[in-house]
Structure formats: structure tokens, C-alpha cells
Enzyme design. Structure first.
Site, mmCIF file in Angstrom:
data_model
loop_
_atom_site.group_PDB
_atom_site.id
_atom_site.type_symbol
_atom_site.label_atom_id
_atom_site.label_comp_id
_atom_site.label_asym_id
_atom_site.label_seq_id
_atom_site.Cartn_x
_atom_site.Cartn_y
_atom_site.Cartn_z
ATOM 1 N N LYS A 279 4.080 15.842 8.053
ATOM 2 C CA LYS A 279 3.075 15.475 7.044
ATOM 3 C C LYS A 279 2.176 16.675 6.746
ATOM 4 C CE LYS A 279 2.461 10.607 8.393
ATOM 5 N NZ LYS A 279 2.846 9.988 7.129
ATOM 6 N N ARG A 353 9.884 1.873 10.309
ATOM 7 C CA ARG A 353 10.987 0.927 10.100
ATOM 8 C C ARG A 353 12.036 1.043 11.202
ATOM 9 N NH1 ARG A 353 12.004 3.413 4.238
ATOM 10 N NH2 ARG A 353 9.763 3.649 4.503
HETATM 11 N N1 BES Z 1 2.553 5.750 8.842
HETATM 12 C C1 BES Z 1 3.103 6.135 7.599
HETATM 13 C C2 BES Z 1 2.606 5.290 6.429
HETATM 14 C C3 BES Z 1 1.165 5.460 6.050
HETATM 15 C C4 BES Z 1 0.788 6.476 5.201
HETATM 16 C C5 BES Z 1 0.227 4.554 6.464
HETATM 17 C C6 BES Z 1 -0.528 6.592 4.809
HETATM 18 C C7 BES Z 1 -1.089 4.671 6.065
HETATM 19 C C8 BES Z 1 -1.464 5.698 5.235
HETATM 20 C C9 BES Z 1 4.635 6.015 7.618
HETATM 21 O O1 BES Z 1 5.218 6.241 8.835
HETATM 22 C C10 BES Z 1 5.154 6.999 6.626
HETATM 23 O O2 BES Z 1 4.871 8.141 6.772
HETATM 24 N N2 BES Z 1 5.891 6.539 5.643
HETATM 25 C C11 BES Z 1 6.412 7.372 4.624
HETATM 26 C C12 BES Z 1 7.774 6.857 4.231
HETATM 27 C C13 BES Z 1 8.528 7.745 3.291
HETATM 28 C C14 BES Z 1 8.876 9.041 3.960
HETATM 29 C C15 BES Z 1 9.764 7.022 2.834
HETATM 30 C C16 BES Z 1 5.468 7.367 3.421
HETATM 31 O O3 BES Z 1 4.934 6.313 3.113
HETATM 32 O O4 BES Z 1 5.241 8.429 2.858
HETATM 33 ZN ZN ZN Z 2 5.623 8.286 9.195
#
Ligand code: BES
Ligand code: ZN
Ligand code: ZN
Length: 502
Positions: A279, A353
């Protein structure tokens, strides 16, 4: 903060401050009014001059008014009669709490009978008052060296909820509010603790500790057991970290053994840096909150056990870090979930997931009446709904009705999101059964839900709650929630949902 219920005539009490309520003018009542009759007369000029308007959340403090044995009087607005319900009461009480605390007053009595005289309403409002006080009083300051570790009783802020009519039902409702407030605060603290102090092992220990004396049975699986149990999703995500994963099983038996359980599942990702698909740095610290789904399932289980609901319930929390160590899962890697389905990890940041896949497979094996999960699953949910509503997905209409009813009863806002076979198609893998990334554009929350659905047994009613937008930092909208901290969202709704399976 201490608070209690006093079954007495409020006029006979001695206390530094008295909290009374005001209502706004409406078609029915031409002028604002203070619901405490005598103080209403005393403050008639303030009403006429519109210092007191009765607007929701308005607080007007009269210092040294010396009304009977009260030095100060705080008037708290409830809004128009037609706008008053248990949620507005929760917020008005939080406003009262802030005003008393902000004024440096240490003790206050709340004129409950000024909220309602309607017997049916009074239990629901008693619960809301207890929740409002409990929830508003939450602070997370234990990591500051200045935090008072052993506040003396006389230094503590205390509130007395005073009514002349505390019958059995009233007392039970008040007590329920106390329990819910404390369980939500328990979960909030787990969320607020930083990643170094809230690892999967610590989360599991906290569940064991919190459950002591509640009648809950808690079993914790370590890495070796998780491996033995073929939880390839949870294991795969944990590979990038030094911290061992945990799988937490909480069981509550409130009904006959033969009765199928309600199963709650939570994402307990104690820190999500994204893994190899890392990230961006900005805001990454917020990913300590990625275990809020798990924390809130733990809080739900504690509340259900403490309320002694006559239902069998299982709480499952899959917990790990998502980091970037030398053994971390790489984009393209393929893992096998507990139910035998294989998936390609095309983005290691879509890890929630993967760990839920195993937890939902295990939930399915419990032959449940229903499975409900909570997860900070997708950033797309924050884009879709911001921090007002929790988006939920279900293809079961009866369950949808139950969720809506539970949310109305708790005062938490939910929004039903679409989940279709098109979303499922988008999650098909090229080399494995599934991909953890959608092949299509957009609908990132629905495609994530579609992935999860592949691990829920055919015919089992299931609802998935994506709390990415509501798990923390909702205090700008809800005054009984911390400004930046964890909210404990959905615990109250989940408890209401469990009640429907009694
Ligand atoms: N924990 C994050 C989702 C999240 C992001 C929660 C911001 C709260 C605030 C999750 O694990 C994630 O990073 N999901 C990705 C999925 C994508 C790569 C398909 C996302 O939402 O960007
Ligand atoms: Zn994530
Ligand atoms: Zn995550």
C-alpha cells in the site's frame, strides 16, 4: 466514568448538577419547552429569547442556578417531538456527557422522566441512555504517559439516571444498555491498540481474557493447528510475517444442544501493509484497524453471553498480519482453501477474502442456521458509502428482512448492496478455481463478496458486512463514537440479529 440508575424522585436528590431536557417548537407545540415543569417556568425568559430552542444536541448550562439541591442545571435539546427516538436519545445523552465533562463538573443527575412518560418507550429509552453514556465515555489514552492509571473514585466523573418508574422491565433494559456499551468499548480498545501491541496472539489472548466468567468457551488454534486444519488462505497471508496467525473459536450455548447455531465470522487482520502489492505510505497506519471485524465479532459474542440470550452462537475470527517478509505470498501464487477450492493471489492486498475463505468454510461445517461476517474488506466500500452506512450483501430475502429489523432496533445504519452471478463470474481464476482480483472494472465490494460466497455452503443463509467505511473514524457524524478511533460498529446490530434466532 461511573453511572447508575436511581429509582427516586429527582427533586429529593442532592448533586452538583441536574440535567434536564428541552423540546423544539413544532406544529403541535408552538414554542420550545423544557420538559421539567418547574425549571420550565424558571427558564421561561430563556425560551422566549431563544437561548433555549430545544434543537437536537443543543446544550445550555446554567451555573450556580441553585435549583433545590443542585448547583448547576444543564438543559439538553431533544429536537421536535416527532424526531425523538432511541437513536436521538443516545446522541442527546452523549451531548449531555460532553457538556458536563467539558464544564469540569464531576457529578450529574439526569432527569429521565423528562424524556418520556410513555411506558412502552421508556424501556427502549432507558437502554439508549445507558448505551449513550457508556459509549460516549470511551477514551483510549492508556498509551500516554500522562494517563491517570488509578483514578481515585472522587476524581471520576459520575452520572445518575434518575426515574420514579424503574420497574423490572426498565431495569433490565438499562442493564442491557450497560452491557452493550461495555462490550462495544471492549472491541473499540482492541481496534485502537497499534499493530505492535495487537498481534494475532494478543487478539486471541484478549478474547480468552474478555470471555472469563461469561460462560463462553474459547479455543485458539496456533499456526501448527491452522496448517493441520488445511486453512491455506489464512496460512498463505501469514507467510510474510514473523507473528504467528491465530484462529479463534468462541462458542456460546444458550439453547438446546440440538439447535443449530448462528455463526459470526470476523476479519482479524492486525496489520495490513498490503504485502508484496504494498500500500502507499500515506494513511497506512490506519491499517491497524483491519482487525475491527474480528474485534467486533468478539464483542458481539461477549454481549450475547452476558445477556444470556437463549440461542446457540459461534464466533470465528481469522487473525494474521499481512506483511512483506521473505516468505510472503507473491502475486500469482496459488493456495488452497479449507474447502478444497484453489485461488490465485493476483494482488496480495486483497488478503481479507483469503483468510475469510477458510473461516467461512469452517463456519459452513458447523451446520449453522445462518452465517454473518464482518470485515474491513474493501476500499471500494468507503468510496461507495463513505462513513455513514455499513454496506451489506446477502442473496437471502428473509435474512435481509432480519438484518433491516436488527439495524432499526440498534440505530445503526446499513445499506443493502447488490451481489449477482455477474460478480461471481468476474472472480474466476485463469490457473486456479478463483482469482482474488476481479477481471472486471468497478464493483470492488460486490466482487469481494462474490469471492466470499464461494466458501459458504449451498443453501445456508449468509450476509456479509463490509465495515471498511464505518469501522473507525465516524465521530464526525456520531457524537457517541470517538473522532478518530474504532467505532465498534455492528455489535449492537448483530446482537439484535441473534435475538431473532431465539
Ligand atoms: N483492508 C483493506 C481494505 C480497506 C481499505 C479497508 C481502506 C479500509 C480502508 C483490504 O485488505 C484491501 O486492501 N483491499 C483492496 C482490494 C483490492 C486490491 C482488490 C482494496 O480495497 O484496495
Ligand atoms: Zn489489504
Ligand atoms: Zn485488509
Amino acid at each position: 466514568m461511573l453511572f447508575d440508575l436511581i429509582n427516586k424522585d429527582i427533586e429529593t436528590l442532592t448533586c452538583p448538577a441536574l440535567v434536564v431536557f428541552s423540546k423544539a417548537a413544532s406544529q403541535k407545540d408552538k414554542s420550545a419547552k423544557v420538559t421539567h415543569t418547574e425549571l420550565g417556568k424558571k427558564l421561561a425568559n430563556a425560551i422566549a429569547e431563544k437561548t433555549i430552542t430545544g434543537k437536537a444536541l443543543e446544550t445550555v448550562l446554567y451555573r450556580e442556578l441553585n435549583y433545590k439541591n443542585y448547583r448547576h442545571v444543564l438543559v439538553v435539546g431533544l429536537g421536535k417531538d416527532s424526531e425523538i427516538d432511541h437513536e436521538s436519545i443516545r446522541q442527546s445523552i452523549a451531548a449531555a456527557f460532553e457538556a458536563v465533562k467539558g464544564a469540569g463538573i464531576k457529578e450529574a443527575a439526569i432527569h429521565f422522566d423528562g424524556l418520556t412518560t410513555n411506558k412502552k418507550e421508556s424501556s427502549s429509552f432507558a437502554k439508549a441512555v445507558a448505551e449513550g453514556l457508556g459509549l460516549a465515555s470511551y477514551i483510549f489514552d492508556e498509551l500516554k504517559s500522562s494517563a491517570k492509571k488509578d483514578a481515585k473514585a472522587e476524581d471520576q466523573l459520575s452520572f445518575h439516571v434518575v426515574t420514579k418508574n424503574a420497574d423490572k422491565a426498565f431495569k433490565a433494559a438499562f442493564q442491557e444498555g450497560v452491557i452493550l456499551g461495555s462490550c462495544v468499548n471492549f472491541s473499540r480498545r482492541l481496534g485502537d491498540l497499534p499493530g505492535n501491541l495487537m498481534t494475532p496472539a494478543i487478539l486471541a489472548d484478549s478474547a480468552v481474557e474478555g470471555a472469563k466468567g461469561s460462560g463462553l468457551k474459547v479455543t485458539v488454534w496456533d499456526k501448527a493447528r491452522i496448517k493441520k486444519e488445511k486453512m491455506g488462505g489464512l496460512l498463505g497471508v501469514s507467510n510474510g510475517s514473523d507473528q504467528e496467525p491465530r484462529f479463534i473459536v468462541m462458542e456460546y450455548n444458550g439453547a438446546a444442544k440440538t439447535k443449530k447455531p448462528v455463526v459470526f465470522v470476523g476479519k482479524g487482520l492486525t496489520f495490513d501493509c498490503g504485502g508484496i502489492s504494498i500500500k502507499p505510505s500515506a494513511g497506512m497506519e490506519e491499517m491497524k484497524y483491519d482487525m475491527c471485524g474480528g474485534a467486533n465479532v468478539i464483542g458481539t459474542m461477549l454481549a450475547i453471553a452476558k445477556l444470556k440470550l437463549k440461542v446457540n452462537v459461534v464466533g470465528l475470527v481469522a487473525s494474521t498480519e499481512n506483511l512483506i517478509g521473505p516468505s510472503a505470498t507473491k502475486p500469482g501464487d496459488v493456495h488452497t482453501a479449507r474447502n478444497g477450492k484453489t485461488f490465485e493471489v493476483n494482488n496480495t492486498d486483497a488478503e481479507g477474502r483469503l483468510i475469510l475463505a477458510d473461516a467461512l468454510s469452517y463456519a459452513t461445517e458447523q451446520e449453522p442456521q445462518v452465517i454473518v461476517d464482518a470485515a474491513t474488506l474493501t476500499g471500494a466500500m468507503v468510496v461507495a458509502l463513505g462513513n455513514t452506512h455499513t454496506g451489506y450483501f446477502t442473496r437471502n430475502n428473509a435474512l435481509k428482512g432480519k438484518v433491516e429489523k436488527a439495524a432499526v432496533a440498534s440505530g445503526e445504519w446499513v445499506w443493502n448492496m447488490p451481489l449477482t452471478d455477474f460478480h461471481v463470474k468476474d472472480m474466476k481464476g485463469v490457473y486456479a478455481d478463483l482469482s482474488n482480483m476481479s477481471s472486471g472494472k468497478g464493483a470492488g465490494s460486490a466482487t469481494a463478496a462474490a469471492f466470499l460466497e464461494q466458501f459458504v455452503g449451498e443453501g445456508i443463509p449468509w450476509a456479509h458486512f463490509d465495515i471498511a467505511g464505518t469501522g473507525w473514524a465516524v465521530g464526525n457524524r456520531l457524537n457517541y463514537c470517538p473522532k478518530k478511533g474504532a467505532s465498534g460498529v455492528m455489535i449492537r446490530t448483530f446482537v439484535e440479529l441473534a435475538k431473532q434466532y431465539v
